[in-house]
Design a protein around this motif. Structure first.
Motif, mmCIF file in Angstrom:
data_model
loop_
_atom_site.group_PDB
_atom_site.id
_atom_site.type_symbol
_atom_site.label_atom_id
_atom_site.label_comp_id
_atom_site.label_asym_id
_atom_site.label_seq_id
_atom_site.Cartn_x
_atom_site.Cartn_y
_atom_site.Cartn_z
ATOM 1 N N UNK B 34 0.855 -1.201 0.000
ATOM 2 C CA UNK B 34 0.000 0.000 0.000
ATOM 3 C C UNK B 34 0.883 1.240 0.000
ATOM 4 N N UNK B 35 1.078 1.824 -1.179
ATOM 5 C CA UNK B 35 1.902 3.031 -1.298
ATOM 6 C C UNK B 35 1.063 4.252 -0.951
ATOM 7 N N UNK B 36 1.543 5.034 -0.011
ATOM 8 C CA UNK B 36 0.830 6.251 0.382
ATOM 9 C C UNK B 36 1.807 7.423 0.402
ATOM 10 N N UNK B 37 1.299 8.595 0.084
ATOM 11 C CA UNK B 37 2.156 9.781 0.091
ATOM 12 C C UNK B 37 1.502 10.909 -0.694
ATOM 13 N N UNK B 38 2.132 12.058 -0.655
ATOM 14 C CA UNK B 38 1.603 13.252 -1.329
ATOM 15 C C UNK B 38 1.517 13.054 -2.841
ATOM 16 N N UNK B 39 0.687 13.843 -3.457
ATOM 17 C CA UNK B 39 0.650 13.886 -4.917
ATOM 18 C C UNK B 39 2.033 14.324 -5.414
ATOM 19 N N UNK B 40 2.581 13.603 -6.357
ATOM 20 C CA UNK B 40 3.903 13.940 -6.873
ATOM 21 C C UNK B 40 5.047 13.291 -6.120
ATOM 22 N N UNK B 41 4.743 12.543 -5.045
ATOM 23 C CA UNK B 41 5.810 11.895 -4.269
ATOM 24 C C UNK B 41 6.442 10.749 -5.054
ATOM 25 N N UNK B 42 5.696 10.194 -6.001
ATOM 26 C CA UNK B 42 6.243 9.113 -6.818
ATOM 27 C C UNK B 42 5.635 7.743 -6.524
ATOM 28 N N UNK B 43 4.436 7.723 -5.960
ATOM 29 C CA UNK B 43 3.785 6.463 -5.607
ATOM 30 C C UNK B 43 3.563 5.572 -6.829
#
Lengths: 205, 205
Positions: B34-43
């Motif tokens: 489950x990849x989570x992170x800000x928009x543009x973080x590279x998920x």
């Protein structure tokens, strides 16, 4: 970076993994086998028999049915008309994701309305194979594996397909299997033969 | 019965095909990354790089992301609080179906709220691997691959994560990858190494 990281040989794949690549790796094409029919007609039994036979041939399959959908993804849905439409729509969409992953996907739901099944077909395009699991109502009612017909006749279940709600027979199903007359083995063999004819599955060696 | 039916050798499998059997056939265990992170973080970039590297090693993977979820299964959902919760819930449930099918499943969604991610973890139990794709906001905003930050700063997108809505950092992520500092190759290698350490993936031969 740890040693274990350095030890991992990354081979790059310069794009998203496509359905065609997954299919190639699996050794078969993907498709949705959409089993429809009355309660007790044998949809789940047949779907699981087909999935098992496919598994024995090394194919990648998955069966979507009430057991894994109703208590999970669709647990927020009831039995209003609106919810029944949404139930089938979501199953159609999930089936599409699975075929996109190269999986031979089998769905086993009464899905009594032509319009809902047609929507699932529309979502899945050429991948969609409608399998009408036909069975006389009196045979289904005699089998009554979950005791639902008895409850429906007693008025305990409103809008029960075949009793107090319609089942709209498929008019253009790719396969029609009459479980009142065909054995489970013959029925499953017929589905596999169809997949071979369509070039989805390689003939057994 | 046609000849082609008779020619099909059915080998019976006397139960439903289990997750353990699928995993054995695939040669790896299944799990949800489950990849989570800000928009543009590279998920999405990282998820697809990992999926591609896994594919090259013969593993069966599938990436769930905005492209295949938002326009399909979740196209009825908007951006109200209620719909965002339901969006993540459904993705968690679909990921569970995929892991049940023996697939190494990767999801790439901002999923900014701890509560929602924890619900997805609850749905998936031990199969759930949270990967925090960490990246400084200013780096994400500079990348701005979809021009969303620009629109958010202009007030054109309400409740935009990192600008006008919070991103709640994972507190117990199984993996934290900082894409401001780690290359894509190192990041992907680290995910694969983790899967090997957990015994989900066999070491590369």
């Amino acid at each position: 970076m740890s040693d274990s990281v350095k030890a991992t040989n990354i081979v790059w794949h310069h794009s998203q993994v496509t359905r065609a690549e997954q299919e190639k790796q699996h050794g078969h094409k993907s498709a949705v086998l959409w089993f429809t029919g009355l309660s007790g007609a044998g949809k789940s039994t047949l779907a699981n028999a087909v999935a098992g036979a496919l598994y024995e041939r090394g194919a990648h399959t998955y069966v979507l049915d009430g057991d894994n959908i109703r208590h999970g993804l669709n647990k927020d849905l009831g039995f209003t008309q609106e919810d029944r439409v949404e139930n089938i729509r979501r199953i159609g969409e999930v089936a599409k994701l699975f075929t996109d992953a190269g999986v031979l996907t089998l769905t086993a739901f009464i899905s009594p309305y032509r319009e809902d099944r047609d929507k699932a077909r529309e979502i899945n395009g050429d991948s969609f194979i409608e399998v009408y699991v036909k069975c006389d109502l009196d045979v289904c009612e005699e089998r009554d594996p979950k005791g639902l017909y008895k409850k429906a006749r007693a008025g305990e279940i409103p809008n029960f397909t075949g009793i107090s709600a319609p089942y709209e027979e498929p008019e253009n199903a790719e396969l029609v299997i009459n479980t009142s007359h065909e054995s489970l083995e013959d029925s499953a063999a017929r589905v596999l033969a169809y997949l071979e004819e369509r070039g989805i599955l390689q003939p057994a060696s």
